[in-house]
Design a protein around this motif. Structure first.
Motif, PDB file in Angstrom:
ATOM      1  N   PHE A  73       1.122  17.182   4.517  1.00 30.94           N
ATOM      2  CA  PHE A  73       1.847  15.684   4.875  1.00 30.94           C
ATOM      3  C   PHE A  73       1.158  14.891   3.619  1.00 30.94           C
ATOM      4  O   PHE A  73       2.183  13.962   3.205  1.00 30.94           O
ATOM      5  CB  PHE A  73       1.100  15.319   6.121  1.00 30.94           C
ATOM      6  CG  PHE A  73       1.117  13.702   6.394  1.00 30.94           C
ATOM      7  CD1 PHE A  73       0.251  12.868   6.175  1.00 30.94           C
ATOM      8  CD2 PHE A  73       2.457  13.195   6.725  1.00 30.94           C
ATOM      9  CE1 PHE A  73       0.269  11.529   6.199  1.00 30.94           C
ATOM     10  CE2 PHE A  73       2.577  11.844   6.912  1.00 30.94           C
ATOM     11  CZ  PHE A  73       1.502  11.069   6.882  1.00 30.94           C
TER      12      PHE A  73
ATOM     13  N   PHE B 243       6.467   9.015  -2.345  1.00 31.92           N
ATOM     14  CA  PHE B 243       6.216   7.819  -2.733  1.00 31.92           C
ATOM     15  C   PHE B 243       6.279   7.424  -4.373  1.00 31.92           C
ATOM     16  O   PHE B 243       7.101   6.574  -4.816  1.00 31.92           O
ATOM     17  CB  PHE B 243       4.789   7.304  -2.595  1.00 31.92           C
ATOM     18  CG  PHE B 243       4.728   6.491  -1.247  1.00 31.92           C
ATOM     19  CD1 PHE B 243       4.108   7.052  -0.098  1.00 31.92           C
ATOM     20  CD2 PHE B 243       4.863   5.121  -1.434  1.00 31.92           C
ATOM     21  CE1 PHE B 243       3.856   6.259   0.995  1.00 31.92           C
ATOM     22  CE2 PHE B 243       4.789   4.208  -0.063  1.00 31.92           C
ATOM     23  CZ  PHE B 243       4.338   4.885   0.912  1.00 31.92           C
TER      24      PHE B 243
ATOM     25  N   LEU C  87       9.883  12.305   4.713  1.00 30.94           N
ATOM     26  CA  LEU C  87       9.046  13.298   5.101  1.00 30.94           C
ATOM     27  C   LEU C  87       9.630  14.430   6.172  1.00 30.94           C
ATOM     28  O   LEU C  87       9.636  15.334   5.902  1.00 30.94           O
ATOM     29  CB  LEU C  87       7.724  12.733   5.772  1.00 30.94           C
ATOM     30  CG  LEU C  87       6.882  12.197   4.856  1.00 30.94           C
ATOM     31  CD1 LEU C  87       5.741  11.327   5.547  1.00 30.94           C
ATOM     32  CD2 LEU C  87       6.222  13.375   4.193  1.00 30.94           C
TER      33      LEU C  87
ATOM     34  N   GLU D 130       5.507   1.139   5.365  1.00 30.55           N
ATOM     35  CA  GLU D 130       6.599   1.036   4.579  1.00 30.55           C
ATOM     36  C   GLU D 130       8.216   1.357   5.494  1.00 30.55           C
ATOM     37  O   GLU D 130       9.069   0.732   5.222  1.00 30.55           O
ATOM     38  CB  GLU D 130       6.540   2.334   3.683  1.00 30.55           C
ATOM     39  CG  GLU D 130       7.510   2.431   2.599  1.00 30.55           C
ATOM     40  CD  GLU D 130       8.845   3.351   2.829  1.00 30.55           C
ATOM     41  OE1 GLU D 130       9.009   3.900   3.627  1.00 30.55           O
ATOM     42  OE2 GLU D 130       9.643   3.460   1.600  1.00 30.55           O
TER      43      GLU D 130
ATOM     44  N   VAL E 208       2.495   4.880   5.290  1.00 32.12           N
ATOM     45  CA  VAL E 208       3.763   5.387   5.473  1.00 32.12           C
ATOM     46  C   VAL E 208       4.504   4.371   6.597  1.00 32.12           C
ATOM     47  O   VAL E 208       5.873   4.253   6.333  1.00 32.12           O
ATOM     48  CB  VAL E 208       3.743   6.907   5.751  1.00 32.12           C
ATOM     49  CG1 VAL E 208       5.107   7.364   6.297  1.00 32.12           C
ATOM     50  CG2 VAL E 208       3.242   7.760   4.615  1.00 32.12           C
TER      51      VAL E 208
ATOM     52  N   SER F 244       3.811  13.146   1.043  1.00 31.76           N
ATOM     53  CA  SER F 244       4.005  11.650   1.258  1.00 31.76           C
ATOM     54  C   SER F 244       3.831  11.207  -0.133  1.00 31.76           C
ATOM     55  O   SER F 244       4.556  10.224  -0.787  1.00 31.76           O
ATOM     56  CB  SER F 244       2.944  10.983   1.930  1.00 31.76           C
ATOM     57  OG  SER F 244       3.115  11.605   3.568  1.00 31.76           O
TER      58      SER F 244
ATOM     59  N   ASP G 275      15.899   6.702   1.139  1.00 30.19           N
ATOM     60  CA  ASP G 275      15.508   6.684   2.552  1.00 30.19           C
ATOM     61  C   ASP G 275      13.952   6.149   2.586  1.00 30.19           C
ATOM     62  O   ASP G 275      13.414   6.046   1.751  1.00 30.19           O
ATOM     63  CB  ASP G 275      15.748   7.898   3.440  1.00 30.19           C
ATOM     64  CG  ASP G 275      16.097   7.681   4.691  1.00 30.19           C
ATOM     65  OD1 ASP G 275      16.570   8.508   5.518  1.00 30.19           O
ATOM     66  OD2 ASP G 275      15.742   6.705   5.546  1.00 30.19           O
ATOM     67  N   THR G 276      13.693   5.939   3.791  1.00 32.63           N
ATOM     68  CA  THR G 276      12.367   5.324   4.232  1.00 32.63           C
ATOM     69  C   THR G 276      11.386   6.921   4.120  1.00 32.63           C
ATOM     70  O   THR G 276      11.869   7.858   3.970  1.00 32.63           O
ATOM     71  CB  THR G 276      11.989   4.943   5.529  1.00 32.63           C
ATOM     72  OG1 THR G 276      12.144   6.118   6.391  1.00 32.63           O
ATOM     73  CG2 THR G 276      12.913   3.689   5.818  1.00 32.63           C
ATOM     74  N   ILE G 277      10.238   6.364   3.450  1.00 30.97           N
ATOM     75  CA  ILE G 277       9.213   7.713   3.308  1.00 30.97           C
ATOM     76  C   ILE G 277       9.177   8.629   4.526  1.00 30.97           C
ATOM     77  O   ILE G 277       9.016   9.558   4.469  1.00 30.97           O
ATOM     78  CB  ILE G 277       7.781   7.295   2.950  1.00 30.97           C
ATOM     79  CG1 ILE G 277       7.931   6.380   1.722  1.00 30.97           C
ATOM     80  CG2 ILE G 277       6.918   8.376   2.768  1.00 30.97           C
ATOM     81  CD1 ILE G 277       8.365   7.098   0.146  1.00 30.97           C
ATOM     82  N   SER G 278       9.073   8.006   5.803  1.00 25.96           N
ATOM     83  CA  SER G 278       8.691   8.571   6.856  1.00 25.96           C
ATOM     84  C   SER G 278      10.076   9.367   7.305  1.00 25.96           C
ATOM     85  O   SER G 278       9.975  10.649   7.738  1.00 25.96           O
ATOM     86  CB  SER G 278       8.385   7.799   8.034  1.00 25.96           C
ATOM     87  OG  SER G 278       9.403   6.845   8.364  1.00 25.96           O
TER      88      SER G 278
END
Lengths: 264, 303
Positions: free
Chosen positions: A246, A254, A197, B235, B232, A250, A191-194
């Protein structure tokens, strides 16, 4: 409650006090009983005057000033000095330079690397070590047998290494415990990093998760050596540095997504 | 620790001690005091080490040594040599003039505070009213309102001094007529009001814009966190071109590899900034420079 792993440390403390050592550094992980053992030392010292303070400059100064004003024997316990600022350490150092014969100081810490060398060199270091599996089972059953029977069957129980871990898991409700059972199915890091997170740092009710718990669980659950290595680095960063969670999380995500090899 | 107000009174009153150790990050005030001492003695010499000064002062001279100011910057050997005898050594040396040592890192500060508390002054930040007073001393023709604004726009004395210097070169009466908001805009105070402006500078890979943040953004440490969160977001946009974002227009400037490498580089600099003697400003400029590469180099490529 007496535990096997604490007995050795307790004997060491007793011997040091009986050898008239006034400055002791008690090293151990979170929840291993440092404060409990330190407080117990009062009986070896032969005093009821026990002062337990957080390691901020104000409380330290107050405790030291108060003990200077009395002639009775005093035990000062300073908690988690490794999490304080340099100024707190310096306040303590001044005191250690000129110790008083009626004052005993026990400093607790989790990470000795965060304690200035000047304090370590002026103290006797006692390492409590880690509870054994038997200690943890004994503690868990004595604390809450019903919860132990329920939670010890879950995969999250495999990361328990300390009494603090037991307390943490006992405080989680069923929904939060289920979160970890489901987490192991989503460790593909695609999935996307955000998004990751959010999902790795929050339970379904949007409350925040203890980051150390999540990373340790991933370390246990994931088969990828790369991911395990990234977990260890993240845990080291949390322990040693003052970088926000955070940023640490992150970086971990990554690396898991772009930096390593396979993700499972 | 010697109180900064006492040290300030001694220096400003023309009655300085024979030895000072200035610690703390307030570069501007340290040099303010050095300038005052230099004017007081009329003679000023930069020396590489404290031991060299003490050796000079302890040796015999045919011609009497005249009082002067000796400035020693970041002499690590002196810090390493500090022990219980240092205080007496300095006290017993016939220091003709004043020796000023400058340090910034906390390790040196702790040692100096321990062994030379009577000489060590922590210059970490002073109250606005003193900064305004010093601005008036440096720029006597600057009206009070402009002096106050130069302090208000700044996060340390060095910056306030630079702004006041710029103001003093302008037509004062024209400058005085401008409202505060206009002046804050001219001096770049409101240029970076929000993190959004920072994000744009990073996402657009604009070197000049990123470097201008160094003087404007309140906390360089926080700036690094904003860089991380921008990456972030970049991305996220990479996977969803329709995501609502202020930096959507810059997404094509960043490949996934660029985003990853820039993140790792920034994180490394953030880690480095936790060590004692690191140049955060230099780190930000380094990161800004990386954005100028066609492909952001990886940590391994730089190492």
């Amino acid at each position: 409650m007496n535990f096997e792993f604490q007995s050795k440390a307790e004997n060491e403390l007793k011997n040091l006090i009986q050898s008239d050592k006034h400055s002791i550094l008690l090293l151990g992980g979170q929840g291993c009983g440092k404060t409990y053992l330190a407080t117990n030392c009062a009986k070896y010292i032969g005093t009821d005057n026990v002062v337990c303070v957080e390691s901020n400059v104000t409380d330290l100064r107050d405790a030291i000033d108060t003990s200077y004003a009395v002639s009775d024997v005093v035990l000062i316990i300073i908690e988690n000095l490794d999490e304080s600022t340099n100024r707190s350490s310096y306040t303590l150092l001044k005191f250690l330079e000129e110790p008083r014969s009626n004052i005993y100081i026990i400093v607790t810490c989790r990470n000795i690397k965060n304690i200035p060398d000047t304090i370590v060199s002026r103290s006797e270091v006692v390492n409590i070590g880690h509870p054994t599996e038997q200690d943890i089972v004994k503690y868990s059953r004595d604390k809450d047998l019903v919860k132990y029977e329920l939670i010890s069957k879950r995969s999250i129980w495999n990361i328990v290494r300390s009494f603090y871990d037991v307390d943490t898991l006992y405080n989680l409700d069923t929904a939060k415990l289920n979160y970890f059972d489901e987490l192991s199915h989503s460790l593909n890091f695609k999935d996307t990093i955000s998004n990751m997170l959010w999902s790795f740092m929050h339970y379904k009710d949007n409350s925040e998760i203890d980051l150390v718990l999540v990373i340790r669980y991933i370390l246990y659950s994931c088969n990828s050596l790369h991911v395990k290595q990234f977990c260890i680095e993240a845990l080291k960063d949390i322990q040693q540095s003052r970088i926000s969670q955070f940023a640490i999380m992150s970086k971990f995500l990554f690396e898991c997504k772009y930096g390593g090899g396979s993700t499972r | 620790m010697l109180d900064i107000q006492i040290a300030g009174s001694e220096i400003l009153g023309g009655n300085p001690r024979s030895f000072y150790a200035f610690v703390g990050p307030e570069y501007g005030i340290k040099h303010k005091y050095i300038d005052i001492l230099a004017k007081h003695y009329g003679k000023y010499k930069c020396v590489p080490s404290v031991s060299e000064v003490l050796k000079f002062l302890n040796s015999r001279h045919l011609i009497p040594v005249e009082p002067q100011l000796y400035v020693v910057r970041y002499d690590d050997t002196f810090i390493k040599s500090l022990d219980d005898s240092t205080f007496d050594t300095i006290k017993n040396t016939n220091i003709v003039g004043t020796i000023v040592c400058i340090y910034e890192d906390s390790k040196s500060t702790n040692k100096l505070e321990k062994y030379l508390p009577d000489y060590t002054v922590d210059i970490s930040g002073i109250e606005s009213r003193f900064m305004i007073k010093y601005i008036h001393m440096d720029f006597p023709n600057l009206p009070n309102r402009l002096a106050e604004l130069s302090v208000k726009f700044s996060h340390d004395y060095y910056q306030a001094q630079n702004i006041a210097r710029c103001m003093s070169h302008c037509n004062i009466s024209d400058l005085f007529k401008l409202p505060d908001t206009e002046l804050s805009y001219i001096f770049g105070v409101d240029t970076v009001k929000t993190d959004d402006a920072v994000k744009r500078s990073i996402a657009s890979r604009n070197f000049k814009s990123i470097c201008s943040l160094i003087d404007c953004y309140p906390s360089l440490d926080q700036l690094m966190y904003v860089i991380l969160s921008t990456l972030v977001e970049l991305e996220k946009i990479h996977y969803n071109k329709y995501a609502t974002s202020d930096i959507q227009e810059y997404s094509d400037l960043w490949s996934l590899e660029d985003i990853y490498n820039m993140f790792m580089q920034t994180y490394k600099k953030l880690q480095d900034s936790r060590s004692i003697s690191t140049d955060i400003e230099g780190n930000i400029i380094y990161l800004a420079a990386l954005t100028q590469f066609k492909t952001i180099p990886s940590l391994e490529a730089i190492a």
